[in-house]
Scaffold this motif. Structure first.
Motif, PDB file in Angstrom:
ATOM      1  N   VAL A  54       0.829  -1.205   0.000  1.00  0.00           N
ATOM      2  CA  VAL A  54       0.000   0.000   0.000  1.00  0.00           C
ATOM      3  C   VAL A  54       0.867   1.260   0.000  1.00  0.00           C
ATOM      4  O   VAL A  54       0.658   2.184  -0.792  1.00  0.00           O
ATOM      5  CB  VAL A  54      -0.948  -0.020   1.221  1.00  0.00           C
ATOM      6  N   ALA A  55       1.872   1.277   0.882  1.00  0.00           N
ATOM      7  CA  ALA A  55       2.741   2.453   0.970  1.00  0.00           C
ATOM      8  C   ALA A  55       3.458   2.700  -0.361  1.00  0.00           C
ATOM      9  O   ALA A  55       3.528   3.835  -0.831  1.00  0.00           O
ATOM     10  CB  ALA A  55       3.762   2.260   2.088  1.00  0.00           C
ATOM     11  N   GLU A  56       3.952   1.617  -0.970  1.00  0.00           N
ATOM     12  CA  GLU A  56       4.695   1.781  -2.218  1.00  0.00           C
ATOM     13  C   GLU A  56       3.788   2.222  -3.362  1.00  0.00           C
ATOM     14  O   GLU A  56       4.207   2.968  -4.250  1.00  0.00           O
ATOM     15  CB  GLU A  56       5.401   0.468  -2.587  1.00  0.00           C
ATOM     16  N   ASN A  57       2.519   1.758  -3.336  1.00  0.00           N
ATOM     17  CA  ASN A  57       1.562   2.209  -4.338  1.00  0.00           C
ATOM     18  C   ASN A  57       1.408   3.720  -4.291  1.00  0.00           C
ATOM     19  O   ASN A  57       1.373   4.382  -5.321  1.00  0.00           O
ATOM     20  CB  ASN A  57       0.206   1.540  -4.116  1.00  0.00           C
ATOM     21  N   VAL A  58       1.329   4.266  -3.076  1.00  0.00           N
ATOM     22  CA  VAL A  58       1.159   5.708  -2.936  1.00  0.00           C
ATOM     23  C   VAL A  58       2.476   6.426  -3.227  1.00  0.00           C
ATOM     24  O   VAL A  58       2.501   7.484  -3.866  1.00  0.00           O
ATOM     25  CB  VAL A  58       0.629   6.054  -1.528  1.00  0.00           C
ATOM     26  N   MET A  59       3.583   5.804  -2.778  1.00  0.00           N
ATOM     27  CA  MET A  59       4.907   6.381  -3.037  1.00  0.00           C
ATOM     28  C   MET A  59       5.122   6.606  -4.530  1.00  0.00           C
ATOM     29  O   MET A  59       5.772   7.552  -4.953  1.00  0.00           O
ATOM     30  CB  MET A  59       6.013   5.430  -2.540  1.00  0.00           C
ATOM     31  N   ARG A  95      13.236  10.532   2.184  1.00  0.00           N
ATOM     32  CA  ARG A  95      12.672  10.819   3.502  1.00  0.00           C
ATOM     33  C   ARG A  95      11.497  11.787   3.368  1.00  0.00           C
ATOM     34  O   ARG A  95      10.457  11.607   3.990  1.00  0.00           O
ATOM     35  CB  ARG A  95      13.752  11.396   4.426  1.00  0.00           C
ATOM     36  N   ALA A  96      11.661  12.801   2.523  1.00  0.00           N
ATOM     37  CA  ALA A  96      10.567  13.763   2.314  1.00  0.00           C
ATOM     38  C   ALA A  96       9.332  13.047   1.773  1.00  0.00           C
ATOM     39  O   ALA A  96       8.215  13.294   2.213  1.00  0.00           O
ATOM     40  CB  ALA A  96      11.017  14.857   1.351  1.00  0.00           C
ATOM     41  N   SER A  97       9.556  12.124   0.828  1.00  0.00           N
ATOM     42  CA  SER A  97       8.427  11.390   0.258  1.00  0.00           C
ATOM     43  C   SER A  97       7.738  10.553   1.318  1.00  0.00           C
ATOM     44  O   SER A  97       6.516  10.462   1.354  1.00  0.00           O
ATOM     45  CB  SER A  97       8.902  10.457  -0.859  1.00  0.00           C
ATOM     46  N   LEU A 144      -7.555   6.012  -4.159  1.00  0.00           N
ATOM     47  CA  LEU A 144      -7.811   7.439  -3.978  1.00  0.00           C
ATOM     48  C   LEU A 144      -6.563   8.134  -3.444  1.00  0.00           C
ATOM     49  O   LEU A 144      -6.168   9.208  -3.922  1.00  0.00           O
ATOM     50  CB  LEU A 144      -8.998   7.606  -3.026  1.00  0.00           C
ATOM     51  N   ALA A 145      -5.922   7.513  -2.444  1.00  0.00           N
ATOM     52  CA  ALA A 145      -4.700   8.101  -1.871  1.00  0.00           C
ATOM     53  C   ALA A 145      -3.614   8.197  -2.933  1.00  0.00           C
ATOM     54  O   ALA A 145      -2.888   9.190  -3.016  1.00  0.00           O
ATOM     55  CB  ALA A 145      -4.211   7.253  -0.696  1.00  0.00           C
ATOM     56  N   ARG A 146      -3.522   7.157  -3.770  1.00  0.00           N
ATOM     57  CA  ARG A 146      -2.505   7.151  -4.814  1.00  0.00           C
ATOM     58  C   ARG A 146      -2.757   8.294  -5.799  1.00  0.00           C
ATOM     59  O   ARG A 146      -1.825   8.984  -6.218  1.00  0.00           O
ATOM     60  CB  ARG A 146      -2.526   5.803  -5.545  1.00  0.00           C
ATOM     61  N   ARG A 190      19.804  -4.256  -5.045  1.00  0.00           N
ATOM     62  CA  ARG A 190      18.925  -4.009  -3.901  1.00  0.00           C
ATOM     63  C   ARG A 190      18.597  -2.514  -3.820  1.00  0.00           C
ATOM     64  O   ARG A 190      17.448  -2.116  -3.639  1.00  0.00           O
ATOM     65  CB  ARG A 190      19.631  -4.486  -2.618  1.00  0.00           C
ATOM     66  N   ASN A 191      19.630  -1.651  -3.963  1.00  0.00           N
ATOM     67  CA  ASN A 191      19.388  -0.209  -3.929  1.00  0.00           C
ATOM     68  C   ASN A 191      18.430   0.214  -5.034  1.00  0.00           C
ATOM     69  O   ASN A 191      17.564   1.062  -4.838  1.00  0.00           O
ATOM     70  CB  ASN A 191      20.706   0.554  -4.079  1.00  0.00           C
ATOM     71  N   PHE A 192      18.602  -0.398  -6.199  1.00  0.00           N
ATOM     72  CA  PHE A 192      17.730  -0.079  -7.334  1.00  0.00           C
ATOM     73  C   PHE A 192      16.290  -0.450  -7.004  1.00  0.00           C
ATOM     74  O   PHE A 192      15.369   0.330  -7.215  1.00  0.00           O
ATOM     75  CB  PHE A 192      18.219  -0.837  -8.568  1.00  0.00           C
ATOM     76  N   LYS A 193      16.115  -1.638  -6.455  1.00  0.00           N
ATOM     77  CA  LYS A 193      14.764  -2.103  -6.157  1.00  0.00           C
ATOM     78  C   LYS A 193      14.043  -1.171  -5.204  1.00  0.00           C
ATOM     79  O   LYS A 193      12.865  -0.893  -5.364  1.00  0.00           O
ATOM     80  CB  LYS A 193      14.815  -3.512  -5.550  1.00  0.00           C
ATOM     81  N   TYR A 194      14.753  -0.664  -4.192  1.00  0.00           N
ATOM     82  CA  TYR A 194      14.109   0.169  -3.184  1.00  0.00           C
ATOM     83  C   TYR A 194      14.270   1.660  -3.464  1.00  0.00           C
ATOM     84  O   TYR A 194      14.187   2.473  -2.561  1.00  0.00           O
ATOM     85  CB  TYR A 194      14.615  -0.200  -1.788  1.00  0.00           C
ATOM     86  N   SER A 195      14.548   2.004  -4.720  1.00  0.00           N
ATOM     87  CA  SER A 195      14.528   3.413  -5.114  1.00  0.00           C
ATOM     88  C   SER A 195      13.265   3.644  -5.922  1.00  0.00           C
ATOM     89  O   SER A 195      12.513   2.710  -6.204  1.00  0.00           O
ATOM     90  CB  SER A 195      15.753   3.743  -5.967  1.00  0.00           C
ATOM     91  N   ARG A 196      13.044   4.897  -6.346  1.00  0.00           N
ATOM     92  CA  ARG A 196      11.831   5.164  -7.127  1.00  0.00           C
ATOM     93  C   ARG A 196      11.862   4.385  -8.439  1.00  0.00           C
ATOM     94  O   ARG A 196      10.821   4.023  -8.976  1.00  0.00           O
ATOM     95  CB  ARG A 196      11.690   6.664  -7.398  1.00  0.00           C
ATOM     96  N   PHE A 197      13.086   4.104  -8.928  1.00  0.00           N
ATOM     97  CA  PHE A 197      13.176   3.397 -10.204  1.00  0.00           C
ATOM     98  C   PHE A 197      12.688   1.952 -10.073  1.00  0.00           C
ATOM     99  O   PHE A 197      12.018   1.441 -10.955  1.00  0.00           O
ATOM    100  CB  PHE A 197      14.616   3.436 -10.721  1.00  0.00           C
TER     101      PHE A 197
END
Lengths: 303, 284
Positions: free
Chosen positions: A143-148, A174-176, A210-212, B139-146
């Motif tokens: 869920v968090a990653e969907n919104v991220m 961190r801001a996100s 909706l959050a996304r 691993r860094n790639f997976k947990y980044s926005r990319f």
């Protein structure tokens, strides 16, 4: 604001368009009204109040017109509904507005910028946010990653920042995550941040979606049947949630909905489609009493 | 002892290659049946630079990676826009084409005879170190926005684009990053065996890599690494029963596909991946 809106868009609404659907010759007085005021809100006017305007949109698939010569607009801070029988072309309109499909003709202007013809992701970044009729969350992300993901579109750190975890990555990440908490709280889903969408109930999935969409900070939010599949109690809750979010985030909403409960409560203006074309527009009250609308839904024959 | 070190080195090289497949197939959902050709590009570029120009190891590796990425870019431009099933076919074609080019430019590459006499720069610690580095980068790639954008695009391209994801762009990025890792594996390989020939890098190797990633769990980097180690060393362990090892290998894969379609690890990741990041952040 409200007065200006009424002055600009009320006159042609109930009558001028309904005759266009077939009663034209018979209604003399409203034809006289048509040219003088009808042109006002037409192509010429793009006042600061109008955020999204579509003009003369056409879309056909093979020989079938899904949308034909559709003109509509959404004003800042308003909730506008798009209704019509199944297969009327409502979702196609959303797909044109959000760039999933390019229109065959016509143009779409968002906050003074023409967006028709732009790639879908650029239209999204320009400020069209949307949800889908059949919830389309990403099952591989929690869920968090969907919104991220919506917040990510605004992040500017580079690939090397991400790969090597340089300071820019940590700062923006961190801001996100802080903003993420805000959006999860807005739909009361903080507890489910690390659940997969498939683990949530249907109503909760709607809220994640909706959050996304909210997290992308859209200028105009397109909601495609957000209350579908909810029971009456949940619909009430959903309306309250939407009204609250609308106030908190100063949203402008275009909504496709079959539930009249939602349409009548939320919208200030309603467009009605059938067979790809607009058949009426006006306030919810005007629409409820419009014979064209009634016949589109129930049919002309007296059964 | 030397034998075990050699198994460890080969396994490390396999881990680097599998990490690349994890990025391309596991994260971005792209099936490349020609990925081994980019290993060949890395191996040949570094091998030729080392043998013909006496270039030291590090710059040769950098050029090898760059050549692999250039080849991936050229293959990617027309390919990545296609539907997913076509991508597998077209990368297969490009991969075999690259192998054919290596075979037919004998004056530079040695052709089917292979390229011999590459300086053995790759020691076991170097291979293990680079394997660890490759896994950390993935691993860094997976947990980044990319990484998130890759998974979103794999799941649903239309929805991803509606959230502002540049679908073509993120696919290309994953393909380039993955192919850089594949080429890196190639440079290590060339400088370990000191000998490369085109026949080593045909599509069956690409297919084997994809099998390994699915064996471990296509959504788990942990699974990919564990599967690379398991299936990388298994043929060596089973070497005594030479004629049976392919059969045992195949049965294992069949069992996994049938009884655990999401792979051994499913979506599980070692908590280590995240906790290291957290510790890093606290220190920094």
């Amino acid at each position: 604001m409200q007065g200006e809106r009424n002055a600009a868009s009320t006159p042609p609404v109930g009558d001028a368009l309904a005759p266009g659907a077939g009663v034209g010759p018979g209604s003399g007085p409203s034809v006289g009204l048509g040219p003088s005021v009808g042109l006002g809100p037409g192509p010429g006017s793009g006042p600061e109040g109008v955020v999204l305007r579509a003009e003369g949109l056409d879309k056909h698939f093979g020989g079938v017109y899904a949308v034909r010569n559709l003109t509509m607009q959404v004003e800042q801070g308003h909730t506008v509904s798009l209704i019509g029988p199944n297969g009327a072309g409502k979702t196609t309109v959303f797909n044109l507005l959000s760039g999933v499909n390019p229109p065959d003709a016509g143009r779409i202007v968002l906050a003074g910028e023409e967006i028709s013809g732009m790639p879908q992701h650029q239209i999204a970044r320009a400020g069209i946010g949307r949800t889908f009729q059949n919830i389309r969350l990403f099952p591989g992300l929690d869920v968090a990653e969907n919104v991220m993901l919506s917040l990510d579109a605004r992040n500017r750190y580079h690939w090397y920042d991400g790969l090597l975890r340089l300071p820019a990555f940590h700062r923006e990440d961190r801001a996100s995550r802080d903003q993420l908490q805000e959006y999860l709280a807005a739909v009361a889903l903080e507890k489910y941040a690390h659940s997969k969408p498939a683990e949530l109930s249907y109503g909760y999935q709607r809220r994640v979606e909706l959050a996304r969409a909210l997290a992308a900070r859209p200028r105009v939010l397109l909601l495609d049947e957000p209350a579908a599949g909810l029971n009456p109690g949940e619909v009430e809750e959903f309306i309250e949630l939407l009204e609250r979010l609308k106030g908190d985030y100063n949203l402008t909403i275009l909504i496709i909905e079959h539930r009249m409960q939602v349409v009548m409560r939320m919208s200030s203006h309603v467009y009605v489609m059938n067979f790809g074309a607009l058949i009426a527009e006006g306030t919810p009250e005007q629409i409820q009493n419009d014979p064209a609308v009634v016949s589109a839904y129930i049919g002309d024959a007296h059964a | 002892m030397g034998y075990y070190l050699s198994v460890l080195t080969f396994t490390s090289i396999t881990v680097v290659a599998i990490t690349s497949i994890y990025v391309i197939t596991g994260l971005a959902g792209l099936f490349s049946l020609g990925q081994a050709a980019f290993m060949a590009v890395g191996a040949y570029t570094s091998g030729i630079l080392i043998t013909r120009l006496s270039m030291p190891f590090l710059p040769a590796v950098v050029f090898g990676i760059a050549a692999g990425m250039l080849a991936a870019f050229l293959v990617g431009i027309p390919t990545l826009k296609l539907r997913r099933d076509y991508i597998a076919l077209v990368t297969f074609g490009f991969g075999e084409a690259i192998i054919a080019i290596l075979n037919n430019t004998a004056n530079v590459t040695g052709g089917a005879m292979g390229l011999v006499g590459i300086t053995p720069y790759t020691t076991t610690p170097v291979a293990v170190g680079i394997a660890v580095l490759a896994v950390v980068l993935a691993r860094n790639f997976k947990y980044s926005r990319f990484g998130r954008q890759c998974i979103a695009v794999k799941n649903d391209e239309v929805a991803a684009a509606s959230m502002g994801v540049n679908v073509a762009g993120i696919k290309m990025m994953a393909f380039l990053f993955g192919s850089a890792l594949t080429a890196l594996a190639g440079t290590l390989y060339a400088s370990y065996t000191t000998y490369v020939e085109p026949g080593l890098f045909v599509w069956t190797l690409s297919a084997e890599w994809i099998i390994i990633v699915f064996f471990g769990g296509v959504n788990s980097l942990t699974g990919a690494v564990v599967a690379a180690v398991l299936l990388g060393t298994l043929p060596e362990i089973l070497r005594a029963t030479a004629e049976w090892r392919i059969a045992i290998y195949s049965v294992l894969v069949l069992l996994i596909i049938n009884f655990r379609p999401s792979g051994i690890f499913g979506e599980y990741e070692l908590p280590l991946w995240r906790s290291i990041a957290r510790r890093f952040r606290r220190a920094g």
